[in-house]
Design a protein around this motif. Structure first.
Motif, PDB file in Angstrom:
ATOM      1  N   ILE A   1       0.835  -1.200   0.000  1.00 10.95           N
ATOM      2  CA  ILE A   1       0.000   0.000   0.000  1.00 10.95           C
ATOM      3  C   ILE A   1       0.873   1.255   0.000  1.00 10.95           C
ATOM      4  O   ILE A   1       0.570   2.242  -0.694  1.00 10.95           O
ATOM      5  CB  ILE A   1      -0.956  -0.013   1.206  1.00 10.95           C
ATOM      6  N   ALA A   2       1.973   1.219   0.762  1.00  9.52           N
ATOM      7  CA  ALA A   2       2.881   2.372   0.792  1.00  9.52           C
ATOM      8  C   ALA A   2       3.503   2.610  -0.580  1.00  9.52           C
ATOM      9  O   ALA A   2       3.601   3.751  -1.042  1.00  9.52           O
ATOM     10  CB  ALA A   2       3.960   2.146   1.841  1.00  9.52           C
ATOM     11  N   HIS A   3       3.935   1.526  -1.241  1.00 10.32           N
ATOM     12  CA  HIS A   3       4.509   1.670  -2.585  1.00 10.32           C
ATOM     13  C   HIS A   3       3.466   2.210  -3.566  1.00 10.32           C
ATOM     14  O   HIS A   3       3.779   3.060  -4.416  1.00 10.32           O
ATOM     15  CB  HIS A   3       5.044   0.323  -3.068  1.00 10.32           C
ATOM     16  N   SER A   4       2.233   1.717  -3.445  1.00  9.30           N
ATOM     17  CA  SER A   4       1.169   2.202  -4.326  1.00  9.30           C
ATOM     18  C   SER A   4       0.870   3.672  -4.054  1.00  9.30           C
ATOM     19  O   SER A   4       0.580   4.435  -4.985  1.00  9.30           O
ATOM     20  CB  SER A   4      -0.091   1.360  -4.126  1.00  9.30           C
ATOM     21  N   ALA A   5       0.959   4.075  -2.789  1.00  8.98           N
ATOM     22  CA  ALA A   5       0.694   5.470  -2.448  1.00  8.98           C
ATOM     23  C   ALA A   5       1.740   6.386  -3.081  1.00  8.98           C
ATOM     24  O   ALA A   5       1.419   7.483  -3.558  1.00  8.98           O
ATOM     25  CB  ALA A   5       0.671   5.645  -0.937  1.00  8.98           C
ATOM     26  N   ILE A   6       2.993   5.941  -3.103  1.00  8.48           N
ATOM     27  CA  ILE A   6       4.053   6.745  -3.733  1.00  8.48           C
ATOM     28  C   ILE A   6       3.773   6.902  -5.228  1.00  8.48           C
ATOM     29  O   ILE A   6       3.894   7.991  -5.798  1.00  8.48           O
ATOM     30  CB  ILE A   6       5.423   6.091  -3.489  1.00  8.48           C
ATOM     31  N   SER A   7       3.393   5.802  -5.871  1.00 11.17           N
ATOM     32  CA  SER A   7       3.050   5.873  -7.290  1.00 11.17           C
ATOM     33  C   SER A   7       1.842   6.764  -7.518  1.00 11.17           C
ATOM     34  O   SER A   7       1.765   7.499  -8.515  1.00 11.17           O
ATOM     35  CB  SER A   7       2.775   4.467  -7.834  1.00 11.17           C
ATOM     36  N   MET A   8       0.899   6.713  -6.592  1.00  8.26           N
ATOM     37  CA  MET A   8      -0.303   7.535  -6.727  1.00  8.26           C
ATOM     38  C   MET A   8       0.021   9.016  -6.662  1.00  8.26           C
ATOM     39  O   MET A   8      -0.579   9.828  -7.386  1.00  8.26           O
ATOM     40  CB  MET A   8      -1.305   7.153  -5.641  1.00  8.26           C
TER      41      MET A   8
ATOM     42  N   PHE B   1     -11.572  18.847 -16.959  1.00 15.12           N
ATOM     43  CA  PHE B   1     -10.406  18.535 -16.148  1.00 15.12           C
ATOM     44  C   PHE B   1     -10.757  17.703 -14.914  1.00 15.12           C
ATOM     45  O   PHE B   1     -10.080  16.722 -14.589  1.00 15.12           O
ATOM     46  CB  PHE B   1      -9.691  19.822 -15.713  1.00 15.12           C
ATOM     47  N   ALA B   2     -11.783  18.088 -14.198  1.00 18.91           N
ATOM     48  CA  ALA B   2     -12.154  17.371 -12.975  1.00 18.91           C
ATOM     49  C   ALA B   2     -12.519  15.919 -13.282  1.00 18.91           C
ATOM     50  O   ALA B   2     -12.167  14.999 -12.527  1.00 18.91           O
ATOM     51  CB  ALA B   2     -13.315  18.074 -12.284  1.00 18.91           C
ATOM     52  N   MET B   3     -13.217  15.715 -14.397  1.00 19.12           N
ATOM     53  CA  MET B   3     -13.607  14.358 -14.779  1.00 19.12           C
ATOM     54  C   MET B   3     -12.390  13.522 -15.156  1.00 19.12           C
ATOM     55  O   MET B   3     -12.295  12.344 -14.800  1.00 19.12           O
ATOM     56  CB  MET B   3     -14.578  14.440 -15.956  1.00 19.12           C
ATOM     57  N   ILE B   4     -11.460  14.114 -15.875  1.00 20.39           N
ATOM     58  CA  ILE B   4     -10.230  13.408 -16.254  1.00 20.39           C
ATOM     59  C   ILE B   4      -9.451  13.001 -15.009  1.00 20.39           C
ATOM     60  O   ILE B   4      -9.019  11.851 -14.878  1.00 20.39           O
ATOM     61  CB  ILE B   4      -9.364  14.292 -17.171  1.00 20.39           C
ATOM     62  N   GLN B   5      -9.270  13.946 -14.098  1.00 20.66           N
ATOM     63  CA  GLN B   5      -8.506  13.673 -12.872  1.00 20.66           C
ATOM     64  C   GLN B   5      -9.171  12.583 -12.040  1.00 20.66           C
ATOM     65  O   GLN B   5      -8.517  11.625 -11.606  1.00 20.66           O
ATOM     66  CB  GLN B   5      -8.384  14.966 -12.062  1.00 20.66           C
ATOM     67  N   GLY B   6     -10.464  12.701 -11.813  1.00 22.46           N
ATOM     68  CA  GLY B   6     -11.160  11.703 -11.005  1.00 22.46           C
ATOM     69  C   GLY B   6     -11.154  10.330 -11.648  1.00 22.46           C
ATOM     70  O   GLY B   6     -10.960   9.317 -10.961  1.00 22.46           O
ATOM     71  N   GLY B   7     -11.367  10.267 -12.957  1.00 19.76           N
ATOM     72  CA  GLY B   7     -11.383   8.974 -13.637  1.00 19.76           C
ATOM     73  C   GLY B   7     -10.052   8.265 -13.584  1.00 19.76           C
ATOM     74  O   GLY B   7      -9.978   7.058 -13.314  1.00 19.76           O
ATOM     75  N   VAL B   8      -8.977   8.999 -13.835  1.00 21.46           N
ATOM     76  CA  VAL B   8      -7.644   8.389 -13.807  1.00 21.46           C
ATOM     77  C   VAL B   8      -7.287   7.920 -12.409  1.00 21.46           C
ATOM     78  O   VAL B   8      -6.755   6.817 -12.216  1.00 21.46           O
ATOM     79  CB  VAL B   8      -6.593   9.385 -14.342  1.00 21.46           C
ATOM     80  N   ILE B   9      -7.568   8.735 -11.406  1.00 17.50           N
ATOM     81  CA  ILE B   9      -7.192   8.390 -10.029  1.00 17.50           C
ATOM     82  C   ILE B   9      -7.956   7.165  -9.539  1.00 17.50           C
ATOM     83  O   ILE B   9      -7.365   6.225  -8.979  1.00 17.50           O
ATOM     84  CB  ILE B   9      -7.426   9.595  -9.099  1.00 17.50           C
ATOM     85  N   LEU B  10      -9.261   7.121  -9.737  1.00 15.80           N
ATOM     86  CA  LEU B  10     -10.037   5.981  -9.257  1.00 15.80           C
ATOM     87  C   LEU B  10      -9.724   4.714 -10.050  1.00 15.80           C
ATOM     88  O   LEU B  10      -9.739   3.614  -9.490  1.00 15.80           O
ATOM     89  CB  LEU B  10     -11.531   6.300  -9.339  1.00 15.80           C
ATOM     90  N   THR B  11      -9.415   4.840 -11.328  1.00 22.70           N
ATOM     91  CA  THR B  11      -8.989   3.670 -12.100  1.00 22.70           C
ATOM     92  C   THR B  11      -7.660   3.142 -11.583  1.00 22.70           C
ATOM     93  O   THR B  11      -7.457   1.925 -11.470  1.00 22.70           O
ATOM     94  CB  THR B  11      -8.871   4.033 -13.583  1.00 22.70           C
ATOM     95  N   ALA B  12      -6.742   4.052 -11.253  1.00 27.58           N
ATOM     96  CA  ALA B  12      -5.452   3.634 -10.703  1.00 27.58           C
ATOM     97  C   ALA B  12      -5.623   2.935  -9.361  1.00 27.58           C
ATOM     98  O   ALA B  12      -4.942   1.931  -9.086  1.00 27.58           O
ATOM     99  CB  ALA B  12      -4.533   4.844 -10.558  1.00 27.58           C
ATOM    100  N   VAL B  13      -6.528   3.437  -8.519  1.00 34.19           N
ATOM    101  CA  VAL B  13      -6.789   2.773  -7.230  1.00 34.19           C
ATOM    102  C   VAL B  13      -7.286   1.351  -7.449  1.00 34.19           C
ATOM    103  O   VAL B  13      -6.862   0.409  -6.769  1.00 34.19           O
ATOM    104  CB  VAL B  13      -7.800   3.597  -6.410  1.00 34.19           C
ATOM    105  N   ALA B  14      -8.199   1.173  -8.408  1.00 33.57           N
ATOM    106  CA  ALA B  14      -8.712  -0.167  -8.705  1.00 33.57           C
ATOM    107  C   ALA B  14      -7.607  -1.089  -9.198  1.00 33.57           C
ATOM    108  O   ALA B  14      -7.545  -2.274  -8.823  1.00 33.57           O
ATOM    109  CB  ALA B  14      -9.830  -0.077  -9.742  1.00 33.57           C
ATOM    110  N   ILE B  15      -6.697  -0.573 -10.015  1.00 36.77           N
ATOM    111  CA  ILE B  15      -5.597  -1.395 -10.539  1.00 36.77           C
ATOM    112  C   ILE B  15      -4.621  -1.755  -9.431  1.00 36.77           C
ATOM    113  O   ILE B  15      -4.150  -2.902  -9.354  1.00 36.77           O
ATOM    114  CB  ILE B  15      -4.896  -0.646 -11.688  1.00 36.77           C
ATOM    115  N   PHE B  16      -4.306  -0.808  -8.552  1.00 40.69           N
ATOM    116  CA  PHE B  16      -3.409  -1.102  -7.431  1.00 40.69           C
ATOM    117  C   PHE B  16      -4.011  -2.183  -6.528  1.00 40.69           C
ATOM    118  O   PHE B  16      -3.317  -3.114  -6.095  1.00 40.69           O
ATOM    119  CB  PHE B  16      -3.144   0.163  -6.615  1.00 40.69           C
TER     120      PHE B  16
END
Length: 305
Positions: free
Chosen positions: A9-16, A270-285
Motif C-alpha cells: 500500500i505504501a509503494h502504491s501510495a508513492i506511485s499515486m 479537467f475534474a472528470m479526467i482527474q477523477g477517472g484516472v485516479i479511481l482507475t489507478a486505485v482499482a488497478i493497485f
C-alpha cells in the motif's frame, strides 16, 4: 502478511502521488476549456468570468493546492460538461467497465486454461499445433480491428447481434468476445508452457504409476502447480483490460469509464479526467495486491513475511 500488505500500500501510495501530479498538469496542456464551452464570438469579459467561476484564472500552483485539498476530502469536483459531481458520474460508469472486464477475463481464462492444458498433453501434436496457431493469432490481433470486423460480420452481414448500445445479454456478446481474444491467446501460451513442464515432473510420473486418472493428473495435480505464472500474466491482462476497455466501450457504445474518459478529454473536463484516472489507478493497485496474495493460496510454500 499484514506487513506485506502495508508495504504494498505504501509503494502504491508513492506511485499515486506521482500520478496525481502528472494527471493534473498534463490535463491542462490540452487547452483552455473556455474555447469549447463558450461561443467563438464570446467577449474577453465573458471568457474571464468563465475562468474565474471555475478557478482557471488562478496560478497553476494555487489550482493544484485546491485540487489536493479537495482530494483529501474525497471531493473530485464538478464535471464541466454535465454539471454533476465527478464521483457520482464515475461510480455510475465504473460497474459497466468492471463487468465487461470481469466477463471477458473469465471467458478468456476458461478457454485458455482448457485449451492450453489439453495441448500440453501431446506437444507438437495436431491439437497442440492448432492451439498454437489460434492463440498466436489471437494475441497478435489489435482490439480495435477485431471490434470493427466483428461488427461488420455479425451485425451488418449476418444481422444476428446488435452493433452497439446497451440492453439485454446479446449486447454484451461482441464486446466480451472481442476484449477476451487477446488475453486468451497470451494465457493459452503460458498455460501450455507451464503444463508441459509440470507434466514432466516426478510427482506426475508417480501419479501415473499409481494409476491416477489422466483427467485428475492434468486438471488437479499438474494444473495447480502450473498456475503461478498463469496468475501473473492473467493479472497483467486484467489490469490492461480495465484500460483497454476504452476502445471497446467507444466502438460498442457502452457507458463505461473508458467512454466517459474519452468524452471528458474531448471536452476538456479537467475534474472528470482527474477523477477517472485516479479511481482507475486505485482499482488497478488493489487488483495487483489481490493477485500477489493469491499466490499463497495456490502454493503453500509461499509466505509473506
Amino acid at each position: 502478511m499484514h506487513r506485506y500488505i502495508g508495504t504494498r500500500i505504501a509503494h502504491s501510495a508513492i506511485s499515486m502521488v506521482g500520478l496525481v501530479v502528472l494527471v493534473f498538469f498534463l490535463a491542462r496542456l490540452t487547452g483552455n476549456p473556455a474555447d469549447i464551452y463558450l461561443p467563438v464570438e464570446a467577449s474577453a469579459e465573458a471568457r474571464a468570468a468563465f475562468s474565474a467561476a471555475h478557478g482557471f484564472n488562478d496560478p497553476l500552483v494555487v489550482q493544484f493546492w485546491h485540487f489536493l485539498r479537495d482530494l483529501l476530502h474525497l471531493d473530485f469536483g464538478m464535471s464541466l460538461r454535465q454539471d454533476r459531481p465527478v464521483l457520482d458520474l464515475i461510480l455510475a460508469a465504473f460497474p459497466t467497465t468492471l463487468l465487461l472486464a470481469f466477463f471477458a477475463m473469465l471467458f478468456a481464462l476458461i478457454i485458455a486454461i482448457v485449451s492450453g492444458a489439453l495441448a500440453a498433453q501431446r506437444p507438437n501434436g495436431v491439437l497442440d499445433r492448432f492451439v498454437n496457431v489460434i492463440s498466436l493469432a489471437g494475441a497478435s490481433l489489435p482490439n480495435f480491428w477485431l471490434a470493427i470486423v466483428s461488427v461488420l460480420v455479425f451485425a451488418v452481414w449476418l444481422r444476428v447481434l446488435p452493433t452497439s448500445g446497451t440492453g439485454g445479454f446479446v449486447y454484451w456478446i461482441l464486446p466480451v468476445m472481442v476484449l477476451s481474444i487477446r488475453p486468451c491467446g497470451l494465457i493459452a501460451q503460458i498455460v501450455r508452457g507451464s503444463m508441459i513442464s509440470a507434466l514432466s515432473s516426478a510427482y506426475v510420473k508417480t501419479a501415473r504409476a499409481k494409476g491416477v486418472a489422466r483427467t485428475t493428473i492434468v486438471f488437479v495435480h499438474a494444473l495447480r502447480n502450473a498456475m503461478l505464472p498463469v496468475i501473473t500474466v492473467a493479472g497483467d491482462q486484467a489490469t490492461g483490460m480495465i484500460n483497454g476497455a476504452v476502445v471497446i466501450e467507444v466502438i460498442f457504445g457502452l457507458p463505461g469509464i473508458g467512454k466517459l474518459m474519452i468524452d471528458s478529454i474531448q471536452y476538456r473536463d479537467f475534474a472528470m479526467i482527474q477523477g477517472g484516472v485516479i479511481l482507475t489507478a486505485v482499482a488497478i493497485f488493489a487488483l495487483n495486491i489481490m493477485i500477489d496474495l493469491s499466490y499463497a493460496l495456490l502454493d503453500p510454500r509461499i509466505r509473506y513475511n
